[in-house]
Design a protein around this motif. Structure first.
Motif, PDB file in Angstrom:
ATOM      1  N   ASP A 242       0.731  -1.253   0.185  1.00 54.94           N
ATOM      2  CA  ASP A 242       0.268  -0.058   0.051  1.00 54.94           C
ATOM      3  C   ASP A 242       0.856   1.329  -0.163  1.00 54.94           C
ATOM      4  OD1 ASP A 242      -2.781   1.027   0.103  1.00 54.94           O
ATOM      5  OD2 ASP A 242      -2.157   1.949   2.159  1.00 54.94           O
ATOM      6  N   PHE A 243       2.015   1.179   0.693  1.00 57.71           N
ATOM      7  CA  PHE A 243       3.102   2.483   0.783  1.00 57.71           C
ATOM      8  C   PHE A 243       3.516   2.664  -0.521  1.00 57.71           C
ATOM      9  CE2 PHE A 243       7.591   3.612   0.902  1.00 57.71           C
ATOM     10  CZ  PHE A 243       7.397   4.800   1.455  1.00 57.71           C
ATOM     11  N   VAL A 244       3.776   1.549  -1.382  1.00 60.35           N
ATOM     12  CA  VAL A 244       4.322   1.819  -2.549  1.00 60.35           C
ATOM     13  C   VAL A 244       3.374   2.107  -3.594  1.00 60.35           C
ATOM     14  CG1 VAL A 244       5.471   0.662  -4.556  1.00 60.35           C
ATOM     15  CG2 VAL A 244       6.419   0.381  -2.240  1.00 60.35           C
ATOM     16  N   ALA A 245       2.245   1.659  -3.645  1.00 61.36           N
ATOM     17  CA  ALA A 245       1.113   1.860  -4.621  1.00 61.36           C
ATOM     18  C   ALA A 245       0.471   3.187  -4.346  1.00 61.36           C
ATOM     19  CB  ALA A 245      -0.065   0.826  -4.463  1.00 61.36           C
ATOM     20  N   ARG A 246      -0.049   3.393  -3.018  1.00 60.18           N
ATOM     21  CA  ARG A 246      -0.365   4.819  -2.913  1.00 60.18           C
ATOM     22  C   ARG A 246       0.185   5.871  -2.069  1.00 60.18           C
ATOM     23  NH1 ARG A 246      -4.985   5.464   0.511  1.00 60.18           N
ATOM     24  NH2 ARG A 246      -4.125   3.828   1.975  1.00 60.18           N
ATOM     25  N   GLY A 247       1.052   5.581  -1.226  1.00 62.55           N
ATOM     26  CA  GLY A 247       1.968   6.357  -0.574  1.00 62.55           C
ATOM     27  C   GLY A 247       2.929   7.201  -1.797  1.00 62.55           C
ATOM     28  N   LEU A 248       3.518   6.218  -2.543  1.00 65.06           N
ATOM     29  CA  LEU A 248       4.343   6.730  -3.387  1.00 65.06           C
ATOM     30  C   LEU A 248       3.784   7.005  -4.737  1.00 65.06           C
ATOM     31  CD1 LEU A 248       7.602   4.413  -2.677  1.00 65.06           C
ATOM     32  CD2 LEU A 248       7.092   6.804  -1.965  1.00 65.06           C
ATOM     33  N   GLY A 249       2.573   6.664  -4.941  1.00 63.44           N
ATOM     34  CA  GLY A 249       1.861   6.879  -6.328  1.00 63.44           C
ATOM     35  C   GLY A 249       2.498   5.930  -7.267  1.00 63.44           C
ATOM     36  N   GLU A 250       2.876   4.966  -7.034  1.00 61.58           N
ATOM     37  CA  GLU A 250       3.620   3.880  -7.970  1.00 61.58           C
ATOM     38  C   GLU A 250       2.591   2.979  -8.518  1.00 61.58           C
ATOM     39  OE1 GLU A 250       6.509   4.118  -9.407  1.00 61.58           O
ATOM     40  OE2 GLU A 250       7.466   5.670  -7.955  1.00 61.58           O
ATOM     41  N   GLY A 251       1.367   2.805  -8.010  1.00 60.86           N
ATOM     42  CA  GLY A 251       0.358   1.823  -8.511  1.00 60.86           C
ATOM     43  C   GLY A 251       0.630   0.446  -7.751  1.00 60.86           C
ATOM     44  N   LEU A 252      -0.650  -0.209  -7.949  1.00 58.76           N
ATOM     45  CA  LEU A 252      -0.556  -1.694  -7.349  1.00 58.76           C
ATOM     46  C   LEU A 252       0.524  -2.490  -8.231  1.00 58.76           C
ATOM     47  CD1 LEU A 252      -2.158  -3.206  -5.350  1.00 58.76           C
ATOM     48  CD2 LEU A 252      -3.863  -3.834  -6.868  1.00 58.76           C
ATOM     49  N   GLN A 253       0.586  -2.523  -9.358  1.00 58.13           N
ATOM     50  CA  GLN A 253       1.492  -3.328 -10.147  1.00 58.13           C
ATOM     51  C   GLN A 253       2.997  -3.378  -9.605  1.00 58.13           C
ATOM     52  OE1 GLN A 253       0.855  -6.002 -12.164  1.00 58.13           O
ATOM     53  NE2 GLN A 253       3.066  -6.391 -12.035  1.00 58.13           N
ATOM     54  N   VAL A 254       3.403  -2.000  -9.317  1.00 55.08           N
ATOM     55  CA  VAL A 254       4.626  -1.925  -8.687  1.00 55.08           C
ATOM     56  C   VAL A 254       4.745  -2.281  -7.224  1.00 55.08           C
ATOM     57  CG1 VAL A 254       6.455  -0.023  -8.374  1.00 55.08           C
ATOM     58  CG2 VAL A 254       5.155  -0.012 -10.248  1.00 55.08           C
ATOM     59  N   GLY A 255       3.511  -1.860  -6.751  1.00 56.12           N
ATOM     60  CA  GLY A 255       3.634  -2.428  -5.285  1.00 56.12           C
ATOM     61  C   GLY A 255       3.910  -3.985  -4.874  1.00 56.12           C
ATOM     62  N   ALA A 256       3.107  -4.699  -6.095  1.00 54.14           N
ATOM     63  CA  ALA A 256       2.898  -6.214  -6.058  1.00 54.14           C
ATOM     64  C   ALA A 256       4.397  -6.626  -6.238  1.00 54.14           C
ATOM     65  CB  ALA A 256       2.121  -6.613  -7.021  1.00 54.14           C
ATOM     66  N   GLU A 257       5.134  -5.962  -7.218  1.00 51.00           N
ATOM     67  CA  GLU A 257       6.606  -6.335  -7.257  1.00 51.00           C
ATOM     68  C   GLU A 257       7.662  -6.315  -6.074  1.00 51.00           C
ATOM     69  OE1 GLU A 257       7.971  -3.768 -10.506  1.00 51.00           O
ATOM     70  OE2 GLU A 257       6.441  -4.657 -12.011  1.00 51.00           O
ATOM     71  N   TYR A 258       7.301  -5.324  -5.249  1.00 48.66           N
ATOM     72  CA  TYR A 258       7.929  -5.219  -4.226  1.00 48.66           C
ATOM     73  C   TYR A 258       7.558  -6.356  -3.241  1.00 48.66           C
ATOM     74  CZ  TYR A 258      10.298  -0.967  -5.043  1.00 48.66           C
ATOM     75  OH  TYR A 258      11.153   0.192  -5.579  1.00 48.66           O
ATOM     76  N   TRP A 259       6.402  -6.890  -3.147  1.00 50.31           N
ATOM     77  CA  TRP A 259       5.903  -8.032  -2.518  1.00 50.31           C
ATOM     78  C   TRP A 259       6.816  -9.133  -3.003  1.00 50.31           C
ATOM     79  CZ3 TRP A 259       4.283  -8.650   2.251  1.00 50.31           C
ATOM     80  CH2 TRP A 259       3.659 -10.110   2.458  1.00 50.31           C
ATOM     81  N   VAL A 260       6.908  -9.596  -4.310  1.00 44.44           N
ATOM     82  CA  VAL A 260       7.647 -10.510  -4.821  1.00 44.44           C
ATOM     83  C   VAL A 260       9.117 -10.736  -4.100  1.00 44.44           C
ATOM     84  CG1 VAL A 260       8.657 -11.620  -6.767  1.00 44.44           C
ATOM     85  CG2 VAL A 260       6.387 -10.693  -6.895  1.00 44.44           C
ATOM     86  N   LEU A 261       9.532  -9.144  -4.103  1.00 43.83           N
ATOM     87  CA  LEU A 261      10.907  -9.146  -3.438  1.00 43.83           C
ATOM     88  C   LEU A 261      11.013  -9.530  -2.024  1.00 43.83           C
ATOM     89  CD1 LEU A 261      11.990  -5.757  -4.941  1.00 43.83           C
ATOM     90  CD2 LEU A 261      12.916  -7.919  -5.723  1.00 43.83           C
ATOM     91  N   PHE A 262      10.007  -9.168  -1.250  1.00 44.20           N
ATOM     92  CA  PHE A 262       9.998  -9.694   0.338  1.00 44.20           C
ATOM     93  C   PHE A 262       9.716 -11.152   0.228  1.00 44.20           C
ATOM     94  CE2 PHE A 262       7.220 -10.354   3.848  1.00 44.20           C
ATOM     95  CZ  PHE A 262       7.764  -9.579   4.764  1.00 44.20           C
ATOM     96  N   GLY A 263       8.986 -11.710  -0.553  1.00 47.67           N
ATOM     97  CA  GLY A 263       8.801 -13.211  -0.746  1.00 47.67           C
ATOM     98  C   GLY A 263      10.201 -13.917  -1.087  1.00 47.67           C
ATOM     99  N   LEU A 264      11.103 -13.296  -1.947  1.00 50.54           N
ATOM    100  CA  LEU A 264      12.339 -13.906  -2.392  1.00 50.54           C
ATOM    101  C   LEU A 264      13.176 -13.879  -1.242  1.00 50.54           C
ATOM    102  CD1 LEU A 264      14.220 -14.916  -4.834  1.00 50.54           C
ATOM    103  CD2 LEU A 264      14.624 -12.474  -4.989  1.00 50.54           C
ATOM    104  N   GLY A 265      13.169 -12.744  -0.384  1.00 51.81           N
ATOM    105  CA  GLY A 265      13.959 -12.618   0.799  1.00 51.81           C
ATOM    106  C   GLY A 265      13.526 -13.689   1.804  1.00 51.81           C
ATOM    107  N   ALA A 266      12.118 -13.820   2.127  1.00 53.64           N
ATOM    108  CA  ALA A 266      11.749 -14.715   2.908  1.00 53.64           C
ATOM    109  C   ALA A 266      12.147 -16.098   2.492  1.00 53.64           C
ATOM    110  CB  ALA A 266       9.874 -14.756   3.083  1.00 53.64           C
ATOM    111  N   THR A 267      12.465 -16.680   1.321  1.00 54.59           N
ATOM    112  CA  THR A 267      12.538 -17.946   0.733  1.00 54.59           C
ATOM    113  C   THR A 267      14.350 -18.291   1.024  1.00 54.59           C
ATOM    114  OG1 THR A 267      11.205 -17.843  -0.907  1.00 54.59           O
ATOM    115  CG2 THR A 267      12.700 -19.457  -0.955  1.00 54.59           C
TER     116      THR A 267
END
Length: 412
Positions: A242-267
């Motif tokens: 939500d911070f990336v998508a709305r707070g930074l105004g980058e949109g949901l698609q870019v926000g989802a990409e950061y979640w993929v990075l989060f998941g990669l780190g978690a793996t």
């Protein structure tokens, strides 16, 4: 002499195979109980609402049912295992989580769905407190960091699967997605079924090392540190996209990409953290983790740019799962030669974790609303929790002498 040596070598190889087979079983348990049973629900939530299975508010309560069940499972897991057996309990809990996936393919009623989501959470909590402590005694102390990292990598694998497999299954339909997750869970249960070690006889603490058991409040400090970590991760776990998508105004698609990075780190996080602990010790690795987490959690509020935000997503994701083997290993350092007490301590740590994570989720949501959507406050609060955890750990290290490396040397 040669025959004796060959026999000893064969026995060592057989023990090593059994140990790694058990590690695979524990990996599957974490993947099912936490990785899939909890994290797969996040991408399923919009589909459940869109398919008119439940209203949005009801679907959110169904998510909370899993967290509630997890807390109950963490509280009761050891008790259930004591009344039956640890291996039987592990198998039953994996089957229960699997059954929950199949049951949720049929939205009979809200109560039906709630009960099965609760059961999935209960199974996850029990698997969390039982799986790794059952397997790790088979592993040489010098390799337990890596082994526990592989076990808890199952959680990160679930995060990754939730972002990749679930969208693919949803193309076939919502019911088919639940059935597909159930089939995967059943396959993992079958893989793990025969790999569990036999229940260890005699879990009572040995008296000759009783003088090395640290004072109770030393462990309590560790529980608080783990709980503060759980609270410190919440800004990323709930608000990052939500911070990336709305707070930074980058949109949901870019926000989802950061979640993929989060998941990669978690793996990859548990493997890296476990390897670090094997090279140093769990106490030092845990303090390093607290320090790095404090910096990484604060980064989104600092406005340092895209590269730093990418690093923050990867690092926090890595330690969301990577801190788990560090904490389990630290408990083993504090309670050498006391396997029963280690299991009690790990269960309590998991309960503290679940309570603080839930409280932080509600509390930071309240702060977010009261501050008019100020994301920076959330990340600074999270970083503050990490700093406090580090301060507590360092204070305990200064004022209390606890067994660490010498316990491992004694084992080896």
């Amino acid at each position: 002499m040669t025959d004796t040596t060959a026999h000893e070598t064969d026995r060592n190889h057989q023990n090593a195979r059994m140990a790694w087979r058990a590690i695979l079983s524990a990996f599957c348990a974490c993947l099912i109980g936490i990785g899939l049973a909890r994290f797969a629900y996040t991408p399923l939530l919009p589909a459940i609402v869109d398919a008119h299975w439940f209203e949005a508010s009801a679907a959110a309560y169904l998510g909370a049912a899993n967290l509630s069940g997890y807390l109950v499972g963490a509280l009761l897991g050891r008790t259930i295992a004591a009344r039956a057996s640890t291996v039987l309990t592990l198998r039953i809990m994996m089957l229960a989580a699997t059954a929950a996936f199949f049951a949720c393919a049929f939205p009979v009623s809200f109560l039906w769905f709630f009960a099965w989501r609760f059961a999935a959470g209960l199974a996850g909590g029990a698997l969390m407190v039982l799986a790794a402590p059952t397997v790790l005694p088979l592993i040489a102390p010098s390799r337990r960091g890596l082994a526990s990292g592989i076990i808890f990598m199952g959680i990160g694998a679930g995060v990754a699967l939730s972002g990749t497999l679930v969208p693919l299954l949803l193309q076939q339909g919502l019911r088919e997605t639940w059935l597909g997750l159930g089939a995967l869970s059943l396959l993992l249960t079958i893989i793990a079924w025969s790999g569990w070690p036999r229940d260890v006889v005699g879990h009572t603490a040995t008296s000759h090392n009783a003088t090395h058991v640290p004072k109770r409040w030393t462990l309590r400090a560790l529980y608080i540190e783990y709980a503060l970590n759980a609270a410190g991760w919440v800004p990323h776990m709930i608000f990052l996209v939500d911070f990336v998508a709305r707070g930074l105004g980058e949109g949901l698609q870019v926000g989802a990409e950061y979640w993929v990075l989060f998941g990669l780190g978690a793996t990859i996080g548990p493997i890296l953290a476990g390897h670090l602990a094997d090279r140093t010790d769990f106490a030092a690795a845990l303090r390093f983790a607290f320090l790095l987490e404090a910096v990484a959690v604060a980064i989104p509020a600092s406005g340092l740019g895209q590269a730093w935000l990418i690093a923050s997503s990867l690092i926090v994701g890595a330690f969301v799962t990577g801190t788990v083997p560090l904490m389990l290993g630290r408990i083993a350092e504090l309670l050498p030669h006391h396997p029963a007490q280690q299991k009690v301590a790990w269960s309590l740590a998991t309960v503290f974790f679940a309570l603080f994570q839930a409280a932080a989720a509600y509390g930071l949501s309240f702060v977010f609303a009261r501050t008019g959507g100020n994301y920076g406050v959330l990340f600074f609060v999270g970083a503050g929790a990490m700093v406090l955890a580090l301060a507590i750990d360092l204070s305990v290290a200064v004022f209390i002498r606890t067994p660490q490396k010498h316990a491992q040397d004694h084992d080896s």
